[in-house]
Design a protein around this motif. Structure first.
Motif, PDB file in Angstrom:
ATOM      1  N   SER A 170     -14.495 -26.439  29.233  1.00  0.00           N
ATOM      2  CA  SER A 170     -15.203 -26.660  30.497  1.00  0.00           C
ATOM      3  C   SER A 170     -14.211 -26.965  31.613  1.00  0.00           C
ATOM      4  CB  SER A 170     -16.183 -27.823  30.343  1.00  0.00           C
ATOM      5  OG  SER A 170     -15.482 -29.055  30.298  1.00  0.00           O
ATOM      6  N   SER A 186      -8.077 -21.391  25.453  1.00  0.00           N
ATOM      7  CA  SER A 186      -9.437 -21.764  25.064  1.00  0.00           C
ATOM      8  C   SER A 186     -10.443 -21.445  26.164  1.00  0.00           C
ATOM      9  CB  SER A 186      -9.459 -23.266  24.789  1.00  0.00           C
ATOM     10  OG  SER A 186      -8.915 -23.956  25.904  1.00  0.00           O
ATOM     11  N   GLY A 199     -16.404 -32.713  27.330  1.00  0.00           N
ATOM     12  CA  GLY A 199     -16.785 -31.450  27.956  1.00  0.00           C
ATOM     13  C   GLY A 199     -17.234 -30.519  26.858  1.00  0.00           C
ATOM     14  N   THR A 247     -16.263 -39.494  27.678  1.00  0.00           N
ATOM     15  CA  THR A 247     -16.844 -38.256  28.191  1.00  0.00           C
ATOM     16  C   THR A 247     -16.338 -37.078  27.373  1.00  0.00           C
ATOM     17  OG1 THR A 247     -16.710 -39.269  30.368  1.00  0.00           O
ATOM     18  CG2 THR A 247     -17.244 -36.931  30.295  1.00  0.00           C
ATOM     19  N   THR A 253     -12.972 -28.953  23.151  1.00  0.00           N
ATOM     20  CA  THR A 253     -11.864 -28.125  22.659  1.00  0.00           C
ATOM     21  C   THR A 253     -10.514 -28.829  22.788  1.00  0.00           C
ATOM     22  OG1 THR A 253     -11.361 -27.066  24.762  1.00  0.00           O
ATOM     23  CG2 THR A 253     -13.076 -26.036  23.416  1.00  0.00           C
ATOM     24  N   GLY A 254     -10.531 -30.051  23.274  1.00  0.00           N
ATOM     25  CA  GLY A 254      -9.278 -30.792  23.470  1.00  0.00           C
ATOM     26  C   GLY A 254      -8.494 -30.879  22.173  1.00  0.00           C
TER      27      GLY A 254
HETATM   28  C1  LIG Z   1      -7.698 -22.605  20.454  1.00  0.00           C
HETATM   29  C2  LIG Z   1      -7.354 -23.530  21.569  1.00  0.00           C
HETATM   30  C3  LIG Z   1      -6.428 -23.114  22.508  1.00  0.00           C
HETATM   31  C4  LIG Z   1      -6.070 -23.952  23.554  1.00  0.00           C
HETATM   32  N1  LIG Z   1      -5.180 -23.511  24.491  1.00  0.00           N
HETATM   33  C5  LIG Z   1      -4.851 -24.298  25.521  1.00  0.00           C
HETATM   34  C6  LIG Z   1      -3.943 -23.829  26.509  1.00  0.00           C
HETATM   35  O1  LIG Z   1      -3.450 -22.719  26.459  1.00  0.00           O
HETATM   36  N2  LIG Z   1      -3.618 -24.667  27.526  1.00  0.00           N
HETATM   37  C7  LIG Z   1      -4.168 -25.902  27.617  1.00  0.00           C
HETATM   38  O2  LIG Z   1      -3.848 -26.597  28.585  1.00  0.00           O
HETATM   39  N3  LIG Z   1      -5.025 -26.379  26.705  1.00  0.00           N
HETATM   40  C8  LIG Z   1      -5.393 -25.601  25.661  1.00  0.00           C
HETATM   41  N4  LIG Z   1      -6.290 -26.071  24.728  1.00  0.00           N
HETATM   42  C9  LIG Z   1      -6.794 -27.446  24.842  1.00  0.00           C
HETATM   43  C10 LIG Z   1      -8.184 -27.602  25.533  1.00  0.00           C
HETATM   44  O3  LIG Z   1      -8.910 -26.411  25.512  1.00  0.00           O
HETATM   45  C11 LIG Z   1      -8.027 -28.060  26.958  1.00  0.00           C
HETATM   46  O4  LIG Z   1      -7.426 -29.328  26.984  1.00  0.00           O
HETATM   47  C12 LIG Z   1      -9.347 -28.130  27.745  1.00  0.00           C
HETATM   48  O5  LIG Z   1      -9.097 -28.463  29.083  1.00  0.00           O
HETATM   49  C13 LIG Z   1     -10.346 -29.112  27.197  1.00  0.00           C
HETATM   50  O6  LIG Z   1     -11.599 -28.884  27.825  1.00  0.00           O
HETATM   51  P1  LIG Z   1     -12.952 -29.360  27.169  1.00  0.00           P
HETATM   52  O7  LIG Z   1     -14.060 -29.065  28.113  1.00  0.00           O
HETATM   53  O8  LIG Z   1     -13.104 -28.804  25.826  1.00  0.00           O
HETATM   54  O9  LIG Z   1     -12.721 -30.904  27.100  1.00  0.00           O
HETATM   55  P2  LIG Z   1     -12.951 -31.941  25.919  1.00  0.00           P
HETATM   56  O10 LIG Z   1     -12.140 -31.627  24.746  1.00  0.00           O
HETATM   57  O11 LIG Z   1     -14.406 -32.130  25.730  1.00  0.00           O
HETATM   58  O12 LIG Z   1     -12.364 -33.229  26.618  1.00  0.00           O
HETATM   59  C14 LIG Z   1     -10.991 -33.338  26.917  1.00  0.00           C
HETATM   60  C15 LIG Z   1     -10.757 -34.575  27.765  1.00  0.00           C
HETATM   61  O13 LIG Z   1     -11.408 -34.430  28.998  1.00  0.00           O
HETATM   62  C16 LIG Z   1     -12.305 -35.473  29.258  1.00  0.00           C
HETATM   63  N5  LIG Z   1     -13.443 -34.877  29.973  1.00  0.00           N
HETATM   64  C17 LIG Z   1     -14.155 -33.776  29.622  1.00  0.00           C
HETATM   65  N6  LIG Z   1     -15.080 -33.514  30.540  1.00  0.00           N
HETATM   66  C18 LIG Z   1     -14.976 -34.459  31.500  1.00  0.00           C
HETATM   67  C19 LIG Z   1     -15.662 -34.724  32.722  1.00  0.00           C
HETATM   68  N7  LIG Z   1     -16.663 -33.976  33.137  1.00  0.00           N
HETATM   69  N8  LIG Z   1     -15.280 -35.790  33.444  1.00  0.00           N
HETATM   70  C20 LIG Z   1     -14.260 -36.565  33.037  1.00  0.00           C
HETATM   71  N9  LIG Z   1     -13.582 -36.359  31.910  1.00  0.00           N
HETATM   72  C21 LIG Z   1     -13.932 -35.319  31.153  1.00  0.00           C
HETATM   73  C22 LIG Z   1     -12.600 -36.054  27.906  1.00  0.00           C
HETATM   74  O14 LIG Z   1     -12.931 -37.421  27.991  1.00  0.00           O
HETATM   75  C23 LIG Z   1     -11.306 -35.848  27.168  1.00  0.00           C
HETATM   76  O15 LIG Z   1     -10.411 -36.878  27.440  1.00  0.00           O
HETATM   77  C24 LIG Z   1      -6.653 -25.241  23.654  1.00  0.00           C
HETATM   78  C25 LIG Z   1      -7.607 -25.642  22.707  1.00  0.00           C
HETATM   79  C26 LIG Z   1      -7.950 -24.811  21.674  1.00  0.00           C
HETATM   80  C27 LIG Z   1      -8.972 -25.280  20.691  1.00  0.00           C
END
Ligand SMILES: Cc1cc2nc3c(=O)[nH]c(=O)nc-3n(C[C@H](O)[C@H](O)[C@H](O)COP(=O)(O)OP(=O)(O)OC[C@H]3O[C@@H](n4cnc5c(N)ncnc54)[C@H](O)[C@@H]3O)c2cc1C
Ligand SMILES: Cc1cc2nc3c(=O)[nH]c(=O)nc-3n(C[C@H](O)[C@H](O)[C@H](O)COP(=O)(O)OP(=O)(O)OC[C@H]3O[C@@H](n4cnc5c(N)ncnc54)[C@H](O)[C@@H]3O)c2cc1C
Lengths: 491, 379
Positions: free
Chosen positions: A147, A142, A78, A76, A81-82
């Motif tokens: 998401s 982020s 979102g 999956t 940004t992970g």
């Molecule tokens: C510039 C930058 C700064 C950041 N700063 C922080 C910070 O300050 N603190 C922090 O904690 N993180 C930070 N992050 C990391 C990241 O943004 C977080 O981990 C965020 O929660 C990921 O969300 P996403 O929607 O992009 O998930 P994704 O990267 O798409 O997925 C992350 C994980 O979640 C799972 N997932 C996604 N959506 C679902 C769903 N609907 N159901 C089940 N599983 C799902 C995926 O399988 C994957 O394992 C940062 C990243 C960047 C690029």
């Protein structure tokens, strides 16, 4: 993976999905799948079997049931940004992208609850709640992009989580579709779960247990006022002591961040935030809330910081200045990026009292590996993000950077800390899980996985390493990175 | 590993071999809270604070330690665990508090027990000692199994120690009272959730709403002004300050469940129900004028003859028969929806396939050993 097997799996899947979903929601051409081949940890890249973007639970169910029937894995994603490769596709598995689940279903201002679909951006929740004077507190950097579903999967936090908590403290309920296509709801709007409380174990499970479709979050009053103190310290240890003294005095700052001299220099060169270049360490210490309370807290904090040996102390006089003070801290990453072609951002947590020790150890490692490392800390909760500068074009530097990073994590565990404070394990740290947990402890984690996802099809190669995998990591580890059989493919 | 823990390991191995259930027991203050089967495994020999660094905001403590002892240690450093579990004065142990998951008046405002758990050591059904979670504030390595233990009533294993996040004690505390009906109290209390006010407790008992403010002195004085404004809007009255000694006695008796209300059983047929609703649900489903409600109406204590589990479930909440009727009638505990139940049961099967630990504990709330209703969780 054998290409014939892959293409027959793909055609079976497309056939199974055809009656349930418009073909526009499925991407299977390699060139169109490229944007999805990595999350924000671009070190790992992989094309999936195909990318599927369902619009609703009916389509999602059709997808998961088809994959279950065909024994096809699902990853999956979102917003992607992970930072640990959790959303990196797996070969031969579907990449399920939740971005079409982007509806804010309800904002209940009277009860402080918002119900949103999993693909809604973190910051969009606070934007929608603003008319009620409320917001969603966890604020990963982020937040304009990531998401809420990804936040749930990663248990994300931000600068304010010392005072306001992580995702796990601010999510009331989630609706989840299991690999079987069944829907479960964990937690609830009525406090305290019935039976075993599965919500906290689901939060932070990195997409391995089920697909989040809907999230109910707690909204809290937006603080009316905030001020931040910018304090300079002559040594890292005196800054660390100052942090301890603030806590010992019974104060919980809204944000408490530390930067070492190298980070300060990088940031000043980048955007001239007015930081003190003489200081060995800077602290940013924030108070928020009602104006009277903030005034009282800022006075108390200032006195403690001064007594701890602060050589310079500035309190933001207005909102513009507060944001300017923060701008430096927030641009630490882009500032580091200007100093070297690449940097490797680590993420570990240590008990706060060991701050001085870990920084001394990192300084010694800089000598050992011949690479520079900048240190920024969520000092309030001991979460550190060392940034190791290197040149990705030089294979030797890449290897040294990786060893440097691994050694920091080892040191964190030795000090009683953990290998990841907020970015997750994903693909990146799956080997390090073997350092932190025993076979039995990982066995308990696999037991949870088996209860939610018996066939093990969801994000199967991430986060929780198998016994076999740890055995392999252990061997690699003994050899200090001299990988056995370097010419064989690894996965 | 300590001698006690090794001895427990032996007992678990024996229980595993013979298939005999073990009943994990602290001070026994919650013996009434679910059915009990098996040989008692008493945790009270395993006591003491393992580590406590006030500046880290973390304390690690052995499971058999009386909660009161932990509170005393935190008191000395002006820190606290603010969720107010019951039966502390009766000797409730740390393991029992965490595994029972019950909390008091502050819960809605400061969070539940699981919001304070950072890590735990657990003896599983194989007698292996697992270190779950950790001792730092932020940790996302692997699944967070330690928080899952909160409210698990000892069904997943024997917790030997736990690490908890602690908070500074509030600098100032003030209790206020207002006479009003339940509905007005509910309307008023809802504002605590969405306005910047330093409330840490609310309780409505037979026509009187009691509210506790706590925090920095400035926050408490600002809170008084806000409360008076709302009281005027809602009922045209104003709050009265409660004298400190009386306030301490009231909140203490509420926490300990020693207020007369908890023992005022109207007849042998009456059971005491612990019912929880979303704050958004208006009105009182049952007994509008008498009763005890906490958390702005989200937690209600009701003496009733009828089975309340269904009406509360229908309203989006859950109700558990907390003290059964003296007549011996038994009610099933609140149950999750069937899909959730299936996952819970699968998890229990994974952790404890032979049901060694606290067999039937979740099934019924029963009195004096009259467990009659069959297990719901176990396939
Ligand atoms: C510039 C930058 C700064 C950041 N700063 C922080 C910070 O300050 N603190 C922090 O904690 N993180 C930070 N992050 C990391 C990241 O943004 C977080 O981990 C965020 O929660 C990921 O969300 P996403 O929607 O992009 O998930 P994704 O990267 O798409 O997925 C992350 C994980 O979640 C799972 N997932 C996604 N959506 C679902 C769903 N609907 N159901 C089940 N599983 C799902 C995926 O399988 C994957 O394992 C940062 C990243 C960047 C690029
Ligand atoms: C009708 C009835 C009759 C009973 N009769 C007897 C009797 O005759 N003799 C007798 O000795 N007992 C009896 N009990 C005992 C008792 O209910 C169980 O021993 C129970 O499991 C122990 O919890 P507690 O009530 O002592 O609660 P607490 O110590 O308050 O604990 C609450 C919950 O946490 C669990 N728990 C406590 N410590 C730990 C830990 N370290 N790790 C994991 N879980 C933990 C408990 O099992 C319980 O589920 C009876 C109970 C009932 C309901």
């Amino acid at each position: 993976m054998n290409t014939d097997v892959t293409s027959s799996a793909l055609s079976s899947l497309l056939r199974a999905l055809a009656p349930h979903m418009p073909s526009a929601n499925i991407i299977s051409q390699n060139d169109r799948m490229r944007p999805f081949e990595a999350d924000a940890l671009t070190m790992f890249k992989q094309l999936p079997l195909c990318v599927v973007l369902p619009e609703n639970e009916t389509q999602l169910k059709a997808l998961l049931c088809a994959c279950s029937a065909l024994n096809i894995g699902v990853v999956t994603r979102g917003a992607g940004t992970g930072l640990s490769g959790g959303a990196t596709p797996s070969a031969g598995a579907v990449l399920l992208v939740m971005s079409k689940f982007n509806c804010i279903i309800e904002v209940d201002g009277d009860n402080g609850v918002a119900c949103v679909q999993a693909g809604v951006r973190n910051a969009a929740i606070s934007e929608a709640a603003a008319v009620h004077g409320l917001y969603y507190a966890p604020d990963p950097s982020s937040q304009i992009a990531c998401s809420i579903g990804g936040n749930v999967a990663e248990n994300s936090g931000g600068v304010h989580c010392l005072k306001y908590g992580l995702t796990v403290h601010n999510v009331l309920k989630v609706r989840v579709m299991l690999m079987s296509g069944e829907v479960i709801e964990l937690g609830g709007l009525a406090p305290d779960a019935v039976g075993l409380d599965l919500l906290p174990v689901f939060i932070g499970s990195e997409g391995m247990l089920g697909v989040v479709t809907t999230v109910w979050v707690k909204l809290v009053p937006k603080p009316r006022h905030a001020e931040v103190i910018l304090a300079s310290f002559p040594t890292v240890q005196s800054a660390a002591d100052a942090v301890a003294n603030v806590i010992a005095a019974g104060l919980i700052p809204a944000g408490l961040e530390m930067m070492d001299a190298a980070s300060t220099a990088a940031v000043e060169a980048y955007l001239h935030a007015g930081y003190d270049l003489e200081a060995a360490a800077l602290l940013l210490c924030e108070s928020d809330g009602e104006p009277d309370v903030v005034a009282q807290e800022i006075a108390a904090m200032s006195q403690i910081l001064r007594e701890a040996g602060a050589t310079r102390l500035q309190v933001s006089q207005n909102e513009a200045e507060r944001l300017k003070f923060w701008a430096g801290r927030k641009s630490a990453f882009p500032a580091a990026a200007r100093l070297a072609p690449d940097y490797y951002c680590m993420d570990g947590t240590i008990p706060r009292k060991s701050l001085g020790r870990i920084l001394t150890a990192i300084a010694a490692m800089e000598q050992e590996f011949g690479l520079q490392c900048l240190n920024v800390f969520h000092a309030g909760d001991g979460n550190m993000h060392p940034m190791i500068l290197f040149n990705g074009a030089d294979p030797d530097e890449v290897e040294r950077a990786e060893h440097f990073g691994a050694k920091i994590l080892e040191a964190s565990i030795a000090l009683g800390g953990t290998i990841t404070g907020e970015h997750g394990v994903g693909l990146e740290k799956i080997g390090h899980m073997c350092m932190q947990f025993t076979d039995e402890e990982r066995g308990a984690m696999w037991a949870v996985k088996a209860a939610f996802d018996p066939p093990g099809l969801l994000n199967a190669d991430k986060a929780i390493p198998t016994l076999h995998r740890c055995a392999e990591f252990g061997r690699m580890h003994v050899h200090h990175g001299e990988m056995p059989f370097p010419d064989l493919p690894r996965f | 590993m300590s001698d006690t823990v090794s001895a427990w390991q032996m007992r678990i191995h024996e229980a595993q071999a013979s298939g005999t259930p073990l009943r994990i027991r602290g001070a026994g203050t919650k013996d009434f809270y679910g059915t009990c089967v098996g040989d008692v495994l008493d945790t009270r020999a395993h006591t003491g604070i393992v580590s406590y660094e006030p500046t880290e905001l973390v304390v690690t403590v052995r499971a058999g330690t009386p909660w009161a002892e932990l509170v005393r240690a935190l008191d000395e450093r002006q820190q606290c665990l603010p969720f107010e579990p019951p039966f502390v004065a009766q000797g409730a142990t740390v393991g029992g508090v965490v595994n029972a998951g019950l909390t008091g008046a502050a819960r809605l405002y400061v969070g539940g027990i699981r919001d304070y758990v950072l890590g735990a050591h657990l003896l599983n059904a194989q007698g292996e000692l697992l270190k779950l979670g950790g001792q730092v504030m932020k940790n996302v390595a692997g699944y967070d199994l330690s928080r899952l233990l909160v409210g698990s009533r000892g069904t997943l294993g024997l917790m030997t120690q736990v690490s908890l996040k602690v908070l500074p004690q509030p600098k100032a505390v003030l209790t206020l009272r207002l006479s009003c009906d339940f509905r007005s109290a509910q309307v008023l209390c809802r504002r605590f959730l969405v306005k910047p006010i330093a409330v840490t407790g609310s309780a409505w008992l037979n026509g009187v709403l009691t509210v506790r403010l706590a925090g920095m002195a400035a926050a408490v004085s600002a809170g008084v002004v806000m409360l008076d404004g709302w009281a005027y809007e809602c009922v045209g009255g104003s709050f009265a300050r409660v004298d400190e000694a009386e306030a301490v006695a009231f909140w203490g008796a509420l926490q300990e469940q020693s207020l007369p209300y908890f023992s005022a059983r109207p007849s042998d047929e009456h059971a005491l129900w612990r019912a929880v609703l979303p704050t958004a649900v208006d009105g009182l489903t049952v007994h509008a004028d008498t009763g005890l409600a906490m958390w702005g109406g989200a937690l209600r204590w009701l003496w009733a003859v009828e089975d309340l589990s269904m009406p509360f479930k229908a309203a989006g909440g859950h109700a558990t028969c907390y003290r059964t009727p003296l007549s011996g009638r038994v009610y099933p505990t609140a149950l999750a929806a069937s899909n959730e139940q299936r996952v819970q049961a699968a998890l229990k099967m994974q952790f404890d396939p032979k049901h060694i630990f606290n067999r039937h504990r979740f099934d019924t709330v029963t009195h004096a050993g009259h467990a009659t209703v069959e297990m719901h969780h176990v396939p």
